[in-house]
Design an enzyme around this catalytic site. Structure first.
Site, PDB file in Angstrom:
ATOM      1  N   CYS A   1      59.266  66.489  34.841  1.00 59.94           N
ATOM      2  CA  CYS A   1      58.388  67.407  34.127  1.00 59.94           C
ATOM      3  C   CYS A   1      59.023  68.795  34.037  1.00 59.94           C
ATOM      4  O   CYS A   1      59.818  69.192  34.879  1.00 59.94           O
ATOM      5  CB  CYS A   1      57.021  67.483  34.801  1.00 59.94           C
ATOM      6  SG  CYS A   1      57.049  68.181  36.469  1.00 59.94           S
TER       7      CYS A   1
ATOM      8  N   GLY B   1      32.281  38.583  29.470  1.00 56.15           N
ATOM      9  CA  GLY B   1      32.527  37.166  29.241  1.00 56.15           C
ATOM     10  C   GLY B   1      33.102  36.858  27.884  1.00 56.15           C
ATOM     11  O   GLY B   1      33.833  37.663  27.288  1.00 56.15           O
TER      12      GLY B   1
ATOM     13  N   GLU C   1      60.567  63.441  42.412  1.00 57.62           N
ATOM     14  CA  GLU C   1      61.829  64.163  42.492  1.00 57.62           C
ATOM     15  C   GLU C   1      61.841  65.139  43.667  1.00 57.62           C
ATOM     16  O   GLU C   1      62.822  65.231  44.410  1.00 57.62           O
ATOM     17  CB  GLU C   1      62.078  64.929  41.191  1.00 57.62           C
ATOM     18  CG  GLU C   1      62.147  64.050  39.947  1.00 57.62           C
ATOM     19  CD  GLU C   1      60.818  63.898  39.238  1.00 57.62           C
ATOM     20  OE1 GLU C   1      60.812  63.852  37.996  1.00 57.62           O
ATOM     21  OE2 GLU C   1      59.774  63.816  39.925  1.00 57.62           O
TER      22      GLU C   1
ATOM     23  N   ARG D   1      42.294  44.703  39.821  1.00 59.71           N
ATOM     24  CA  ARG D   1      41.240  45.715  39.773  1.00 59.71           C
ATOM     25  C   ARG D   1      41.711  47.024  40.394  1.00 59.71           C
ATOM     26  O   ARG D   1      41.469  48.109  39.855  1.00 59.71           O
ATOM     27  CB  ARG D   1      40.001  45.212  40.520  1.00 59.71           C
ATOM     28  CG  ARG D   1      39.236  44.101  39.823  1.00 59.71           C
ATOM     29  CD  ARG D   1      38.060  43.646  40.678  1.00 59.71           C
ATOM     30  NE  ARG D   1      37.306  42.575  40.044  1.00 59.71           N
ATOM     31  CZ  ARG D   1      36.280  41.947  40.605  1.00 59.71           C
ATOM     32  NH1 ARG D   1      35.876  42.313  41.827  1.00 59.71           N
ATOM     33  NH2 ARG D   1      35.646  40.995  39.960  1.00 59.71           N
TER      34      ARG D   1
ATOM     35  N   LEU E   1      32.182  43.798  40.912  1.00 57.04           N
ATOM     36  CA  LEU E   1      33.386  44.341  40.274  1.00 57.04           C
ATOM     37  C   LEU E   1      34.059  45.400  41.129  1.00 57.04           C
ATOM     38  O   LEU E   1      34.579  46.398  40.612  1.00 57.04           O
ATOM     39  CB  LEU E   1      33.071  44.899  38.882  1.00 57.04           C
ATOM     40  CG  LEU E   1      32.460  43.904  37.881  1.00 57.04           C
ATOM     41  CD1 LEU E   1      32.307  44.567  36.524  1.00 57.04           C
ATOM     42  CD2 LEU E   1      33.294  42.645  37.761  1.00 57.04           C
TER      43      LEU E   1
ATOM     44  N   ARG F   1      37.731  44.379  47.149  1.00 58.49           N
ATOM     45  CA  ARG F   1      37.366  44.035  48.522  1.00 58.49           C
ATOM     46  C   ARG F   1      38.483  43.297  49.263  1.00 58.49           C
ATOM     47  O   ARG F   1      38.573  43.388  50.476  1.00 58.49           O
ATOM     48  CB  ARG F   1      36.105  43.160  48.525  1.00 58.49           C
ATOM     49  CG  ARG F   1      34.905  43.824  47.855  1.00 58.49           C
ATOM     50  CD  ARG F   1      33.670  42.947  47.877  1.00 58.49           C
ATOM     51  NE  ARG F   1      33.826  41.692  47.159  1.00 58.49           N
ATOM     52  CZ  ARG F   1      33.713  41.559  45.846  1.00 58.49           C
ATOM     53  NH1 ARG F   1      33.464  42.622  45.090  1.00 58.49           N
ATOM     54  NH2 ARG F   1      33.851  40.384  45.272  1.00 58.49           N
TER      55      ARG F   1
ATOM     56  N   THR G   1      27.205  38.873  31.154  1.00 57.45           N
ATOM     57  CA  THR G   1      27.858  38.526  32.411  1.00 57.45           C
ATOM     58  C   THR G   1      27.120  39.125  33.594  1.00 57.45           C
ATOM     59  O   THR G   1      26.980  38.501  34.649  1.00 57.45           O
ATOM     60  CB  THR G   1      29.327  39.010  32.398  1.00 57.45           C
ATOM     61  OG1 THR G   1      30.047  38.297  31.387  1.00 57.45           O
ATOM     62  CG2 THR G   1      29.989  38.779  33.742  1.00 57.45           C
TER      63      THR G   1
END
Length: 331
Positions: A77, A260, A54, A186, A206, A209, A198
């Site tokens: 807010c 997994g 805003e 991600r 994880l 990239r 896993t």
């Protein structure tokens, strides 16, 4: 509300998308201010500690804000946090009408922003494009209502429902386009989780990239070896409920679960998944002894089959993304 109002709120939703990767744990909000002479100004939430949507729109408009209509995806807010209340800025600027997509369930707001604007004589309307805004803000809204992160399970499967060959050897099921999409998911998550099995089988990083954005915090159910590429990570051996409560208190809005099969089955059986994202490859494993998407016993009858609602589909190169959610509301 007319077609111009609809267009303006949709524009605010579009603008808000620019903030999602940079402003968390704050909500990614968009605002569009339409001046009395028809000129349009927009803004979106800046990184933590900086201006909200805003205020950004008001600054862009300057004196043109007087008598204008503001379209904002989330209720402004009305409390002082890292920044002053947006309600004060809107009132001081002389805005005459505010259209809100959805009210903010945060206990510090929860209708007080709307009430404050109305007390100041500003016309306030709520609920325009509410479904669209709620979808965009689903992780934030869920977190504020439940105190827990929004849980998204992502699985890459063959068309006959397997996530790995029976040998358990790693490899890609889906193609490059789908893998880039995973990195986008991600980047939109605050934390990512896999099981220790896993980690042992795939030794994943994880990280983000192949897409803009930062890598999420990494979590392992169980223990990871000291030389695993997933470090630094949080190793969790307690209950899933305890994990979600803990992450919620730490400000994690969205948790991405990547597997997994045992981990997927645990979250699914406990009813803890808010969104399922399947990347389905045009590949057939054949037979029935490969690794299924979910470990454990199958439903005994068709009457026992879990059924959700289809949210969206899209083609990712030769693969297809299918997004489903539980029938019950999670947000």
């Amino acid at each position: 509300m007319n077609d111009i109002d609809q267009q303006s709120m949709r524009e605010a939703v579009h603008v808000a998308a620019s903030a999602q990767l940079t402003c968390r744990p704050n909500p990614w909000v968009g605002a569009v201010l339409v001046a009395a002479d028809g000129r349009r100004f927009s803004g979106f939430t800046q990184p933590v500690g900086q201006s909200h949507a805003e205020v950004q729109a008001l600054r862009a408009a300057g004196d043109a804000a007087r008598g204008a209509t503001m379209f904002v995806t989330l209720e402004p807010c009305n409390h002082t946090g890292r920044t002053p209340p947006c309600t004060d800025a809107i009132i001081a600027a002389g805005v005459s009408r505010v259209v809100v997509g959805v009210s903010d369930p945060d206990s510090r707001v929860a209708g007080s922003g709307i009430a404050r604007l109305r007390e100041a004589g500003i016309q306030v309307e709520v609920g325009l494009c509410a479904n669209l805004v709620s979808e965009q803000l689903a992780p934030y809204l869920h977190h504020r209502r439940t105190g827990r992160p929004f849980v998204m399970l992502k699985l890459a499967t063959t068309i006959d429902g397997f996530i790995a060959a029976k040998s358990g050897a790693g490899g890609w099921i889906t193609g490059a386009v789908a893998r880039r999409r995973v990195h986008e998911l991600r980047a939109a998550s605050d934390a990512i989780l896999v099981g220790a099995g896993t980690v042992r089988a795939d030794d994943p990083q994880l990280t983000v990239r192949d897409a803009p954005g930062s890598s999420p915090r990494r979590i392992v159910l169980g223990r990871a070896s000291a030389d695993a590429r997933i470090h630094p990570c949080t190793e969790w051996t307690g209950s899933l409920d305890g994990l979600l409560d803990s992450l919620g208190k730490e400000g994690v809005l969205q948790l991405m679960v990547e597997g997994g099969a045992n981990v997927a089955a645990q979250f699914h059986a406990a009813g803890l998944i808010d969104r399922y994202v399947f990347h389905i490859a045009p590949a057939i494993m054949g037979g029935g002894d490969a690794v299924p998407a979910f470990a454990g016993d199958t439903a005994a009858t068709l009457a026992d089959v879990w059924r959700g609602r289809l949210v969206s589909t899209q083609q990712l190169g030769d693969d297809v993304e299918v997004v489903i959610e539980p029938e019950r509301s999670q947000t």
